[in-house]
Every structure is written in structure tokens, then in C-alpha cells.
Design an enzyme around this catalytic site. Structure first.
Site, PDB file in Angstrom:
ATOM      1  N   ASP A 343      52.079  43.191  43.070  1.00  0.00           N
ATOM      2  CA  ASP A 343      51.629  44.225  42.150  1.00  0.00           C
ATOM      3  C   ASP A 343      50.551  43.667  41.220  1.00  0.00           C
ATOM      4  O   ASP A 343      50.700  42.558  40.680  1.00  0.00           O
ATOM      5  CB  ASP A 343      52.831  44.718  41.332  1.00  0.00           C
ATOM      6  CG  ASP A 343      52.460  45.777  40.319  1.00  0.00           C
ATOM      7  OD1 ASP A 343      52.031  46.861  40.733  1.00  0.00           O
ATOM      8  OD2 ASP A 343      52.585  45.495  39.107  1.00  0.00           O
ATOM      9  N   GLU A 379      47.816  43.940  45.860  1.00  0.00           N
ATOM     10  CA  GLU A 379      47.245  45.133  45.227  1.00  0.00           C
ATOM     11  C   GLU A 379      46.052  44.588  44.441  1.00  0.00           C
ATOM     12  O   GLU A 379      46.230  43.992  43.375  1.00  0.00           O
ATOM     13  CB  GLU A 379      48.241  45.803  44.288  1.00  0.00           C
ATOM     14  CG  GLU A 379      47.671  47.067  43.677  1.00  0.00           C
ATOM     15  CD  GLU A 379      48.594  47.695  42.633  1.00  0.00           C
ATOM     16  OE1 GLU A 379      48.558  48.929  42.490  1.00  0.00           O
ATOM     17  OE2 GLU A 379      49.342  46.965  41.960  1.00  0.00           O
TER      18      GLU A 379
END
Length: 700
Positions: A343, A379
């Protein structure tokens, strides 16, 4: 109680069959107390006298799995210098393998009194904080072997443990919403039927429900608020025994591996649940604030925030880097997971200020013999300056391709001038990845993900509808590149409903037949809706769970069919980029060719036409060989893909005999009736308004 010196490594609580070794890093500590709790919550404090390299440690014979514990760290409390030790705050072990209980929000959890942020709060927090648990590390893995499937053969299914399983009618009540629920044959069979080869689980590291959400009666459903990087969250466990979630998680991984499905974890190493300077003191802040967090250099009371959550882990410090690497290795070696999706991964590259592809974190991953060998998905952005880094990660990494998502959405909603970039995304985004030595599989292709509209909502809403989040509809992305097909939200208009169904099929066909790695968001194959809510992070309810009683069976079957087409034909999952050059091996025609609807090869002017919304692409399977199940060498077929984003049907003329004398329709998102139809070179196929037709070359 016997207290032996123990060892400084490994960090955390480690049971060896005769007792447990405890080890905690803190450079700023002046004294560390290990706090043991019995079944009724009575606390026994054990001072740790042994210190090696700032690691405080002891071995306690007889302490067994199930023991609850925490720490109290004595040391300087000088917030203006970035020091926040307070022994009145019970602290979670950063290396805890399991955490039992949930936070009960109370002022004692904070280092200050609410009416005076500059004050010091010495209220004891122990009764309001969950406790760490000593776990049994032993597990019967049997013959478990990670599938280690190549990226080119991978189909990723992004899912949520609870959202996937909570309402499934085949699951017993006690297994719904749990790791054991995912291991249930009904779930495994659904995944296998879709051709899924890897489940990407949204955060399962132990996380905190934010106080402001709890006050509203909401919850941190997504889980991007980690406080325990080694501990599978107990909220997803059917086990009632302390630490039982660890065994249940392992059993889930074993069951998925038996079905040849990999397990990828969505991990949040960019920040923790302690938030900014006004956040609670739960673990890292009270143990060694300066070592674990990036502080503002000229005023270390405050935290650098590249994540939008209040703090950022300090990847400039070796202790924070060690925490991340130890956690990654633990999940691979002890929990048998097969990869990670990071993330806001750009944050991990901020060793100094700007994003640095050569930062220490990536150096460590590159040379690590364990972590470097599993799937690593970035990401590739964060909220800091220069944080959008699609295409800029190191060679061994793959990336969520945000440009793929945006371009494919624009093409199918009819935005003009998108044909050129659509072609680049369809063929693996060579402009992003080829220059760094990567291959098409570096691109994780997705149209929807947990963050944003579901696929059904993408074709049903122009605007977000997040009122249920109780933030005045101000949260969530406002620019969604969506198109409601003429009516906002649900409708009884059959024409619009038909168009929406077709648009969903268009997106799924495009994604599965693009070069790269397709990622399907859970429930999109079933027509899942969140009623226009594009930020369901706080909705742990029917709005975000898959409604298994109301699924689109036709869409599910279509997804299975196009997934099988990809699986059976390696031309759709090439390991190298197209080069566009003719070769004898490919029958004298190039590996790829682009055509206008009238059958002409695309020219410079065609690519630059702002009005173009339709294109055909020939992909040459001749010369692409694989071994079938019997080990025999088979040569792939060639295909012609016709994409029409116009609002009227377009006639596509088949290429000349050079590319194939005869063609057969295998996919038509407009209708099933045309499938199997034979077409000769030079003849015309009608492609419906906003539709895809895929033809395979037959005969010679």
C-alpha cells in the site's frame, strides 16, 4: 518466577517448547518492564535487565502459548524533542505474532489530556488496550508447497476476508467472515471456476478501528490502519482461543495451496494506527518514537505525513527497516504466503524527501534471498510531492497500473482521442516498463479495485454517493471516469440495463485479453453494487459485502469463459513485448498489427484522429508454443480483437489472406448468438455499439 537472560534475537516473543524468549528494541529506554496478564487481567511486571545493542530481553521458562503480555517503557517524555516514553501506557509488542481483543477508546490511551494537548496524561491504559499473545509456532503443513506460478499465468482476485464470505449460503454461520470461510470448498470452487490463481487479501495484519469511526457507529472495514505487522487480525478468526487465529490463517493458506491458488497480502508498512501527534500511544510511539517514525526535523513534536493518515514509518532508520523485512520474511517462511501488495509503496522509497527508486528498502528487498523470490506488487503512489510513480519501480517489482485503469475507463465511456493510449495499455504498457528491463507482466491491469466504484457502479453512476459515510459526501474520489449510460443509479429501463451489462462485459474482456496480469475485484464478476459509494472503507455491512443471494449468473459465466480463453492461449499472456516485425517463424506476418474498421493497417494519421473510437488488433499466436497437460508441444492460435466504443454498430472488415483466410467468432459482448460464426478474409463483421468481438483464425 524464573527469569533467565535469554537472547536479543529474534525480536518478539518466541516459544521453543520449554519457555518463551522476549526481546524488545528501544534505544531511548531507561528501563523496560514485561507485563504478563492472567485470565482475569491481573498484571505481573518483570523487569528486563539484559540489554544488547539496545535490545532488552529475557527468557521465561514455563511461559507457554496463550500467555497475554505487553510492555511498559520508562524513559524521557519530551515531545518537543520527539521523545514520548511513558510507563503508564501499556504498549503492544511490534513483533507480536497475535493480538487478542480490541481497543476500548479511552482518554488513558493518549499521552495528553483532551482539554490540553500540551499536558502529560499519566492515566494507566492497560485495561483499555488489547494484549499480545504468545503463540504456538508449530503447525502441520503436511506436503504444502507454494504454487510459485509465473506472473504470465497469474490471475489476481482482490478480495476482503469478510466481504467475500459473510453472506455465502453454503458457509456455516461460525465460518462466515473468517479465514476458515475462505478455505471452505464453496469459496475455493468459486475462485477456481473463475480461473483465479492468486487471492490478494486486503489487510489482515492486526488493525485498529479509528475512534472517530467508532463514535459514528462505523468501522475501519478495509483495515488500512495496522498496529501489528506480524499478527493476523483476530476479527477474521472463528477460533475462540487466544492466538488461534495464527493456526486458522495457516490452515487457510494450506487449503488454497492445495487448490493451486497463491495467497498475496495487501500490506501497510507506510504508516501505523497511532496517527499524528494527537493520536494514541499504543506501541511504537511509546517504545522509541524517533526510531520508528519520520518526524519534522525543525519541530519533532510533529510527524511527516506522506500517507494522509498522520504519520509515516521511518525507512531511514535501520530498526524500522528491520521491522519491515523481518515481517515480510515471517509471512513467507512461517505463514507460507506467496507475495505482497504494498500500500502506498512510494512512501517506502522516501529515504530522504523525494521518492528514490534506489532507497535502502529496495536494496534490502533486492538482496534478500526470501523476499526477493515472492511476488512483489507496488501501489506506485502516495500523497506526498512527486508521489505518483507508475512505471518507476525496480525491475523485480510489478505495479498496479493506474494508467491502464484510467485509459480503459476513458475508452469505454467514449472519450475521444484515446485509441493510441488504449493500444499501449492493451499490449502491456511498454512505454512504462520496457525501458527498465521489465516485461509485460510488470503491469497489474485493473479497471476497479476496493478503492472506488465496483464494476457495476462504474457503469451506473456518474457521481459518488457516499452519504452513508457521514462525511457530507465529501470523502472519496470525485473524478471517477465513469458513465451511467444515461440514468444515475438503479433503473427499470431495459435498454439502459442491457447497455450496462454489455459495458461490464467489455471491461472484463478487455482486462483478461490485455497483456500483463489481470486483477479482478471481488464481486465484479457477480454484478456487486455499493449503490454508488466509491469509498466503502468504513462500511462493514451489507453495502460492501458480496450479496450471494443476488448475483448476475450470466456475467459470472462470461467471466469464466473469457478467463478460460486467456488461460488456454499464451498469445494473451506473452512473456515479452510485441515487436511488430514480420518473421518467418510467424508465417511472414508480424506478431501484432493494428487495423481501422475498414481493414486498413493503421497509419500515423489514424492514430492521431481525435474522433477515433474503434480499432482492431491482430495478435499472432503462430510460433508461440507451450507444453500441454501431457507434455506435448502445441502451437497457439492467432486472434483478431475488434473494439467498438461508438454508440452505433460498426462494420469491421477482416484483414487480407496474409493474416488468415478464415475467422471464427469466439467472443461477442453484444450477443451470444454470433459465436461460432465463420467469416472469410475481406468480409465484414458487424460489431455492435459499445461492444467487443474476438475472432480466432481457423483453417489455412
Amino acid at each position: 518466577m524464573q527469569i533467565w537472560p535469554g537472547a536479543a534475537y529474534p525480536l518478539g516473543a518466541t516459544y521453543d517448547g520449554s519457555g518463551t524468549n522476549f526481546a524488545l528494541y528501544s534505544e531511548v529506554a531507561e528501563k523496560v518492564e514485561l507485563c504478563l496478564f492472567d485470565a482475569v487481567g491481573t498484571e505481573t511486571r518483570v523487569e528486563l535487565f539484559e540489554v544488547d545493542g539496545w535490545v532488552w530481553h529475557a527468557f521465561l521458562p514455563g511461559v507457554e502459548p496463550g500467555q497475554h503480555y505487553g510492555y511498559r517503557v520508562h524513559g524521557p517524555y519530551k515531545p518537543d524533542q520527539g521523545l514520548r516514553c511513558n510507563p503508564n501506557k501499556l504498549l503492544l509488542d511490534p513483533y507480536a505474532k497475535a493480538i487478542d481483543g480490541t481497543i476500548e477508546w479511552d482518554e488513558s490511551l493518549f499521552g495528553y489530556h483532551f482539554d490540553d494537548p500540551d499536558s502529560r496524561n499519566d492515566d494507566d491504559s492497560a485495561t483499555h488496550l488489547p494484549k499480545c499473545v504468545v503463540v504456538n509456532p508449530f503447525f502441520d503443513w503436511g506436503v504444502d508447497r507454494p504454487p510459485r506460478r509465473p506472473y504470465a499465468e497469474t490471475v489476481v482476485y482482490e478480495t476482503h476476508v469478510k466481504g467475500l464470505t459473510q453472506t455465502h449460503p453454503a458457509l456455516p454461520d461460525e465460518l462466515r467472515g473468517t479465514y476458515a470461510g475462505i478455505a471452505h470448498p464453496a469459496i475455493v470452487e468459486h475462485l477456481a471456476g473463475l480461473g483465479v490463481t492468486a487471492v490478494e487479501l486486503m489487510p489482515v495484519h492486526h488493525f485498529v478501528n479509528d475512534s472517530f469511526l467508532v463514535d459514528k457507529g462505523l468501522a475501519n472495514y478495509w483495515g488500512y490502519n495496522t498496529i501489528g505487522f506480524f499478527a493476523p487480525d483476530h476479527k477474521y478468526s472463528s477460533s475462540s482461543s487466544p492466538g488461534g487465529q495464527v493456526q486458522e490463517f495457516k490452515a487457510m493458506v494450506r487449503a488454497l495451496h492445495e487448490a493451486d491458488i497463491e495467497v498475496i497480502l495487501d500490506v501497510v508498512y507506510n504508516h501505523t494506527a497511532e496517527g499524528n501527534h494527537l493520536g494514541p500511544t499504543l506501541a511504537f510511539r511509546g517504545i522509541d518514537n524517533q526510531a520508528y517514525y519520520r518526524l519534522v526535523e525543525d519541530d519533532p513534536r510533529y510527524y511527516m505525513d506522506y500517507t494522509g493518515t498522520g504519520n509515516t514509518l521511518n525507512v531511514r532508520q535501520p530498526q524500522a527497516l528491520q521491522l519491515i523485512m523481518d515481517s515480510l520474511r515471517y509471512w513467507v517462511l512461517e505463514m507460507h504466503v506467496d507475495g505482497f501488495r504494498f500500500d502506498l509503496a512510494a512512501t517506502l522509497a522516501r529515504e530522504f524527501y523525494d521518492v528514490d527508486r534506489l532507497s535502502s528498502f529496495f536494496d534490502l528487498v533486492q538482496q534478500d534471498p526470501v523476499v526477493s523470490q515472492v511476488k512483489l506488487i507496488a501501489e506506485p503512489w502516495d500523497v506526498g510531492p512527486g508521489g505518483y510513480q507508475v512505471g518507476n519501480f525496480p525491475p523485480q517489482w510489478t505495479e498496479w497500473n493506474g494508467k491502464y485503469r484510467d485509459t480503459v475507463r476513458d475508452f469505454w465511456r467514449g472519450e475521444p482521442g484515446t485509441v493510441g493510449e488504449f493500444a499501449a495499455r492493451l499490449t502491456g504498457s511498454a512505454d512504462l516498463y520496457q525501458g527498465s528491463g521489465r516485461r509485460p507482466v510488470a503491469s497489474i491491469n485493473f479497471v476497479t479495485a476496493h478503492d472506488g466504484f465496483t464494476l457495476r457502479d462504474l457503469v451506473s453512476y456518474n457521481e459518488k454517493h457516499n452519504e452513508a459515510n457521514e462525511d457530507g459526501n465529501n470523502d472519496g474520489e470525485s473524478h471517477n471516469r465513469s458513465w451511467n449510460c444515461g440514468v444515475e443509479g438503479e433503473t427499470d429501463d431495459d435498454e439502459i440495463r442491457t447497455l450496462r451489462h454489455r459495458q461490464q462485459r467489455n471491461f472484463i474482456a478487455t482486462m483478461f485479453l490485455s497483456q500483463g496480469v489481470p486483477m479482478l475485484c471481488h464481486g465484479d464478476e457477480l454484478g456487486r453494487t455499493q449503490l454508488g459509494n466509491n469509498n466503502g472503507y468504513c462500511q462493514d455491512n451489507e453495502l460492501t459485502w458480496i450479496d450471494w443471494s443476488n448475483v448476475d449468473g450470466q456475467l459470472q459465466e462470461f467471466t469464466r469463459k473469457v478467463s478460460a480463453l486467456r488461460r488456454d492461449h499464451p498469445v494473451f499472456r506473452r512473456r515479452r513485448f510485441f515487436d511488430g516485425r514480420p518473421s518467418r517463424r510467424r508465417g511472414g506476418v508480424p506478431d501484432i498489427a493494428w487495423f481501422t474498421p475498414d481493414g486498413r493497417e493503421m497509419t500515423e494519421d489514424d492514430w492521431g484522429a481525435s474522433f477515433g473510437r474503434s480499432i482492431a488488433v491482430f495478435v499472432n499466436g503462430n510460433g508461440i508454443a507451450e507444453r500441454d497437460a501431457r507434455g506435448e508441444r502445441v502451437v497457439d492460435d492467432s486472434f483478431l480483437l475488434c473494439f467498438c466504443a461508438h454508440d452505433e454498430a460498426i462494420g469491421f472488415t477482416m484483414p487480407t489472406d496474409d493474416y488468415g483466410p478464415n475467422w471464427q467468432i469466439v467472443i461477442d459482448t453484444m450477443t451470444n448468438d454470433s459465436e461460432g460464426t465463420l467469416v472469410k478474409a475481406g468480409e465484414t463483421v458487424s460489431v455492435g455499439p459499445r461492444a467487443v468481438v474476438v475472432l480466432t483464425r481457423v483453417g489455412e
